[in-house]
Enzyme design. Structure first.
Site, mmCIF file in Angstrom:
data_model
loop_
_atom_site.group_PDB
_atom_site.id
_atom_site.type_symbol
_atom_site.label_atom_id
_atom_site.label_comp_id
_atom_site.label_asym_id
_atom_site.label_seq_id
_atom_site.Cartn_x
_atom_site.Cartn_y
_atom_site.Cartn_z
ATOM 1 N N ASP A 51 -0.201 8.982 -2.026
ATOM 2 C CA ASP A 51 0.973 8.920 -1.149
ATOM 3 C C ASP A 51 2.117 9.700 -1.799
ATOM 4 O O ASP A 51 2.078 9.993 -2.994
ATOM 5 C CB ASP A 51 1.396 7.465 -0.906
ATOM 6 N N GLU A 109 1.748 3.845 -4.255
ATOM 7 C CA GLU A 109 2.456 3.814 -5.540
ATOM 8 C C GLU A 109 3.956 4.014 -5.363
ATOM 9 O O GLU A 109 4.770 3.385 -6.035
ATOM 10 C CB GLU A 109 1.906 4.891 -6.485
#
Ligand SMILES: [Zn+2]
Length: 383
Positions: free
Chosen positions: A84, A145
């Site tokens: 991400d 994350e």
């Protein structure tokens, strides 16, 4: 020249093409459909490049996580990457993938799609050069994350517990490409102050200002900062009061604590959670916790760094520095469970910024470093 490096240098264009594809599949943490699309692509490449297998770990909230497994053996080494990014859908139009003067630009390229691709090609090189390790490698690709790893944390910890070493492919330190052998831990707290409201003209003396009390608390909290130990306390957000002619009934603050050791976390957590009012008639409520433990430079971490430095010098012909950072990563979660070394990913600059980029010529070099580290830590078995 080292054969792994030589092989990976012959793959530089291919690595760049894969990187371009990954960057162009935008993957904001909170957009499940988009991150899932990239996850599928990563799983496919993992299988093609390494001959290993993948498992999709379903996630209702954010993108599905992908677990790749390569090789076999009782023991395992964990490779860690997140796919991400902090960028939003459509940012690619403003900052498209492009290469200028040996640097590749694009959203999430440095943090950390570059490192993710380098990790894939490290395994690809070991696979193609038939360098079989005595243990298996688990490569975890996670999807959340950048928003604190709410759904991947248990998975990361579960895999770290089973691993003898953890290699985190987050970007190296900017701009010198140092490995990250120490990361501060992070505590996040919320302080709520209750005062006693009163009319500022008629009953000023009857009021107890929550804002004044908060101001005293902020001064105290900031006095806990000690640069010599690396401890910092930052009140980053405050709110309070209603209008200027009312003695404030309520005020609140958001507090960020950074520490370099678990001992320091244990010393300061009760201090912050146990804050006492300094003004009679006011009350405090503090909530919060240690969000990420510190990645401490233990002897094992230092030994892993020394090995990486030696491999870099002797096999790849470059000097590899180390550095400490105040920023946290998923390496903070694995550090208490298995020796962890971080910053093994891209060389470049501008994480979370529009000039985010990586140095193209470093891709095969850093990828080779990961391959050599895996081979060295995992031990080579005959095929
Ligand atoms: Zn990152």
């Amino acid at each position: 020249m080292n054969e792994v490096l030589q092989y990976l240098q012959s793959k530089q264009e291919e690595m760049l093409a894969v990187l371009k594809r990954f960057v162009e599949l935008e993957s904001p943490s909170r957009e499940k459909a988009l991150t899932d699309r990239l996850g599928v692509e990563i799983a496919k490449r993992f299988t093609e490049l390494t001959g290993g297998s993948t498992t999709v770990i379903k996630n209702d909230l954010y993108g599905n996580h992908i677990r790749g497994e390569w090789g076999s053996g009782e023991e395992q080494i964990l490779l860690l990457a997140h796919f991400d990014t902090v960028w939003q859908h459509g940012d690619l139009e403003k900052m498209p993938f492009r290469i200028t003067e040996g640097k590749a630009y694009g959203p999430g390229i440095f943090d950390m799609k570059g490192g993710l691709v380098q990790g894939l090609y490290a395994l690809h090189a070991l696979h193609m050069l038939r360098k079989q390790l005595c243990c298996k490698v688990v490569y975890l690709f996670t999807s959340d994350e950048e928003i604190g790893s709410p759904t991947s944390r248990p998975l990361i910890e579960e895999e770290a517990k089973k691993s003898k070493y953890v290699l985190v492919l987050e970007p190296s330190m900017s701009p010198n490409g140092a490995l990250k052998t120490s990361r501060k831990g992070v505590g996040m707290f919320h302080l709520k102050v209750k005062g006693q409201p009163a009319h500022s003209g008629i009953d000023h003396d009857k009021g107890r200002s929550a804002i004044e009390e908060l101001a005293r608390q902020i001064s105290y909290l900031h006095s806990l900062t000690d640069y010599s130990t690396g401890t910092t306390v930052n009140v980053g957000v405050i709110r309070g009061g209603t209008t200027s002619n009312v003695v404030a009934a309520e005020a609140e603050a958001e507090i960020d604590l950074r520490i370099t050791t678990q001992a320091e976390a244990e010393r300061l957590m009760p201090v912050i959670l146990g804050l006492q009012p300094q003004t009679e008639g006011t009350g405090l409520t503090v909530t919060g916790e240690l969000n990420r433990p510190p990645l401490e430079r233990t002897e094992q971490v230092a030994a892993m760094y020394q090995l990486a430095k030696k491999l870099a010098k002797e096999e790849l012909n470059f000097d590899l520095p180390e550095a400490a950072t105040g920023g946290a990563s998923d390496g903070n979660f694995t550090a208490p469970l298995a020796p962890t070394i971080d910053g093994l990913g891209a060389v470049g600059d501008g994480a979370h910024a529009v000039h985010e980029h990586l140095v193209v010529s470093e891709m095969p070099v850093r990828s080779a470093l990961v391959a050599l580290l895996l081979a060295s830590l995992g031990g080579q078995c005959e095929v």
